[in-house]
Design an enzyme around this catalytic site. Sequence first.
Site, PDB file in Angstrom:
ATOM      1  N   LEU A  44       0.855  -1.180   0.000  1.00 22.78           N
ATOM      2  CA  LEU A  44       0.000   0.000   0.000  1.00 22.78           C
ATOM      3  C   LEU A  44       0.895   1.235   0.000  1.00 22.78           C
ATOM      4  O   LEU A  44       2.087   1.141   0.285  1.00 22.78           O
ATOM      5  CB  LEU A  44      -0.903  -0.002   1.233  1.00 22.78           C
ATOM      6  CG  LEU A  44      -1.825  -1.215   1.371  1.00 22.78           C
ATOM      7  CD1 LEU A  44      -2.469  -1.233   2.749  1.00 22.78           C
ATOM      8  CD2 LEU A  44      -2.879  -1.214   0.274  1.00 22.78           C
ATOM      9  N   SER A  45       0.322   2.405  -0.296  1.00 22.82           N
ATOM     10  CA  SER A  45       1.170   3.592  -0.336  1.00 22.82           C
ATOM     11  C   SER A  45       1.862   3.809   1.013  1.00 22.82           C
ATOM     12  O   SER A  45       3.030   4.206   1.054  1.00 22.82           O
ATOM     13  CB  SER A  45       0.365   4.824  -0.736  1.00 22.82           C
ATOM     14  OG  SER A  45      -0.740   5.015   0.115  1.00 22.82           O
ATOM     15  N   GLU A  46       1.162   3.554   2.130  1.00 20.61           N
ATOM     16  CA  GLU A  46       1.789   3.613   3.455  1.00 20.61           C
ATOM     17  C   GLU A  46       1.195   2.563   4.386  1.00 20.61           C
ATOM     18  O   GLU A  46      -0.002   2.251   4.305  1.00 20.61           O
ATOM     19  CB  GLU A  46       1.621   4.986   4.115  1.00 20.61           C
ATOM     20  CG  GLU A  46       2.642   6.025   3.708  1.00 20.61           C
ATOM     21  CD  GLU A  46       2.260   6.728   2.420  1.00 20.61           C
ATOM     22  OE1 GLU A  46       3.152   7.332   1.773  1.00 20.61           O
ATOM     23  OE2 GLU A  46       1.072   6.676   2.069  1.00 20.61           O
ATOM     24  N   THR A  47       2.058   2.038   5.248  1.00 21.05           N
ATOM     25  CA  THR A  47       1.633   1.191   6.361  1.00 21.05           C
ATOM     26  C   THR A  47       2.132   1.837   7.638  1.00 21.05           C
ATOM     27  O   THR A  47       3.301   2.230   7.729  1.00 21.05           O
ATOM     28  CB  THR A  47       2.185  -0.235   6.230  1.00 21.05           C
ATOM     29  OG1 THR A  47       1.662  -0.831   5.032  1.00 21.05           O
ATOM     30  CG2 THR A  47       1.784  -1.089   7.419  1.00 21.05           C
ATOM     31  N   HIS A  73      -2.983  10.252   5.581  1.00 22.57           N
ATOM     32  CA  HIS A  73      -4.074   9.271   5.538  1.00 22.57           C
ATOM     33  C   HIS A  73      -3.807   8.085   6.448  1.00 22.57           C
ATOM     34  O   HIS A  73      -4.734   7.525   7.041  1.00 22.57           O
ATOM     35  CB  HIS A  73      -4.343   8.823   4.099  1.00 22.57           C
ATOM     36  CG  HIS A  73      -3.477   7.728   3.595  1.00 22.57           C
ATOM     37  ND1 HIS A  73      -2.201   7.933   3.147  1.00 22.57           N
ATOM     38  CD2 HIS A  73      -3.705   6.389   3.470  1.00 22.57           C
ATOM     39  CE1 HIS A  73      -1.685   6.777   2.764  1.00 22.57           C
ATOM     40  NE2 HIS A  73      -2.576   5.827   2.944  1.00 22.57           N
TER      41      HIS A  73
END
Length: 261
Positions: A44-47, A73
């Site tokens: 994902l774009s960020e974890t 987010h």
Amino acid sequence: MGVEIFQVDAFTKEPFKGNPAGVSILDRERDDTWMQNVACEMNLSETAFLTRRKDGFELRWFTPTREIDFCGHATLASAHIIYETGLIDKEQTVQFFTRSGILTACIKDNGIELNFPAKPVQKVDLLGLSDALGVKLLYTGLNADMYLAEVSDEDTVKTLKPDLEKLLRLPASGIIVTSASSIGKYDFVSRCFAPAVGINEDPVTGSAHCLLGPYWQGKLGKSELTAYQVSKRGGYIGVKVVSDRVFLTGNAVTVMRCELL
């Protein structure tokens, strides 16, 4: 027992919209390599990784390729999971300790409100940006290594097809493209591209609104604004600028809960 991890769609009330983030609340400290491997696996774009402290939570963010200093987010997703799982009462404020200082979140009538630092841009020219985006730019500004570019109208933002290889060669971690909205439902729209950190296009970027908020406050003469990020998934953000802080309000939906073995 394995490590529990959630997938949350942030800045939306609907599953499969907004920006998905991974959230893992750790029962003990984990090394950087392990967290980076998990973020790569989540893809994902960020974890986000949270570690409980007496006065709040330590919060770290990883893209599939590296740790980053700030992510909006995934912070919203983290607060959502903390409240949803009952780790703190919904009347309390969540305090996060991060690379970008102390950030907070609390529940309001219309969603979760995040208290972030304002990051106003300074006007600059970036050679090659207009060519990489394929459109004429009305304004370009910079904060650190994040660029903001204003274009003529909402349709230009929506139909933009940037050359990602050219963007990758620019000295920027991210490019925010924005315009005033032609729809009365919100004040401005944006898209965000960050191939330098492994994210070709971010669906909804909370941190970008720390630049966009002050910019559109100056343009529109309003301190409270509504924003829509016009990516394929899309997401709504309430933006309030108060001095050197930006308050972002959004909703989130848990779409997955699993266990890392």
